[in-house]
Write a protein that holds these residues in place. Structure first.
Motif, short mmCIF file in Angstrom:
data_model
loop_
_atom_site.label_atom_id
_atom_site.label_comp_id
_atom_site.label_asym_id
_atom_site.label_seq_id
_atom_site.Cartn_x
_atom_site.Cartn_y
_atom_site.Cartn_z
N ARG A 106 0.85 -1.20 0.00
CA ARG A 106 0.00 0.00 0.00
C ARG A 106 0.89 1.25 0.00
N ARG A 107 0.49 2.22 -0.79
CA ARG A 107 1.19 3.51 -0.77
C ARG A 107 0.75 4.25 0.48
N MET A 108 1.71 4.62 1.30
CA MET A 108 1.42 5.40 2.50
C MET A 108 2.69 6.10 2.98
N PHE A 109 2.54 7.11 3.78
CA PHE A 109 3.65 7.89 4.34
C PHE A 109 4.49 8.53 3.24
N GLY A 110 3.97 8.71 2.06
CA GLY A 110 4.75 9.24 0.95
C GLY A 110 5.69 8.21 0.36
N GLY A 111 5.51 6.97 0.74
CA GLY A 111 6.33 5.87 0.24
C GLY A 111 5.47 4.66 0.00
N VAL A 112 5.98 3.50 0.35
CA VAL A 112 5.24 2.27 0.18
C VAL A 112 5.39 1.44 1.46
N ALA A 113 4.32 0.75 1.83
CA ALA A 113 4.34 -0.10 3.02
C ALA A 113 3.91 -1.50 2.63
N PHE A 114 4.46 -2.48 3.32
CA PHE A 114 4.10 -3.88 3.12
C PHE A 114 3.40 -4.36 4.38
N LEU A 115 2.24 -4.98 4.18
CA LEU A 115 1.39 -5.39 5.29
C LEU A 115 1.17 -6.89 5.27
N ALA A 116 1.07 -7.46 6.45
CA ALA A 116 0.72 -8.87 6.62
C ALA A 116 -0.53 -8.91 7.49
N ASP A 117 -1.58 -9.49 6.96
CA ASP A 117 -2.87 -9.57 7.67
C ASP A 117 -3.32 -8.18 8.15
N GLY A 118 -3.03 -7.16 7.34
CA GLY A 118 -3.47 -5.81 7.65
C GLY A 118 -2.53 -5.00 8.52
N HIS A 119 -1.43 -5.60 8.99
CA HIS A 119 -0.47 -4.90 9.85
C HIS A 119 0.77 -4.52 9.04
N MET A 120 1.13 -3.22 9.07
CA MET A 120 2.35 -2.81 8.41
C MET A 120 3.54 -3.41 9.15
N PHE A 121 4.47 -4.00 8.41
CA PHE A 121 5.66 -4.53 9.08
C PHE A 121 6.96 -3.94 8.53
N VAL A 122 7.00 -3.58 7.26
CA VAL A 122 8.12 -2.83 6.70
C VAL A 122 7.58 -1.86 5.67
N GLY A 123 8.36 -0.83 5.40
CA GLY A 123 7.99 0.14 4.39
C GLY A 123 9.20 0.91 3.95
N LEU A 124 9.01 1.75 2.96
CA LEU A 124 10.10 2.57 2.44
C LEU A 124 9.68 4.01 2.33
#
Length: 131
Positions: free
Chosen positions: A24-42
């Protein structure tokens, strides 16, 4: 702020066989989610890593790691890892798997389910006894 698409592709390569991952695009970057929880992003070329409260202090002791202060205040359980700390594939995979392991301990979120609202207590005005 844009994000490093090459680094995002490296993350996708690590996660290719991991089930229930969304991006998902968020924080002006991209985030990776598992079961709806963000765990890493850029954000740019910096990794946002959700390490959880138990590993937070140890993570901050590592080279190229600093507090995640996206909102101006440090976010407990989240750190930034600067690009030299994830330059190698092994380092990047270690961060991703550590963060993925943490969010596996959390209950799954239901993305389409509305968030319950907390009712606020009604304020009562103190009435003056003078007439």
């Amino acid at each position: 702020m844009a994000f490093d698409e090459g680094l995002a592709e490296r993350i996708r390569d690590v996660l290719v066989k991991t089930p229930r991952i969304t991006e998902r695009r968020m924080f002006g970057g991209v985030a990776f989610l598992a079961d709806g929880h963000m765990f890493v992003g850029l954000i740019g070329d910096v990794l946002m890593a959700r390490v959880g409260p138990e590993y937070y202090a140890a993570a901050l002791e590592r080279k190229y790691v600093r507090e995640m202060d996206f909102t101006g205040r440090p976010m407990k359980g989240y750190v930034y890892v600067d690009s030299p700390g994830i330059a190698g594939d092994e380092e990047l995979e270690e961060w991703i798997m550590r963060c993925r392991a943490f969010v596996k301990t959390l209950p799954p979120k239901h993305e389409n389910e509305p968030v319950p609202r907390v009712k606020k207590a009604k304020r009562t005005k103190a009435r003056s006894k003078t007439r």
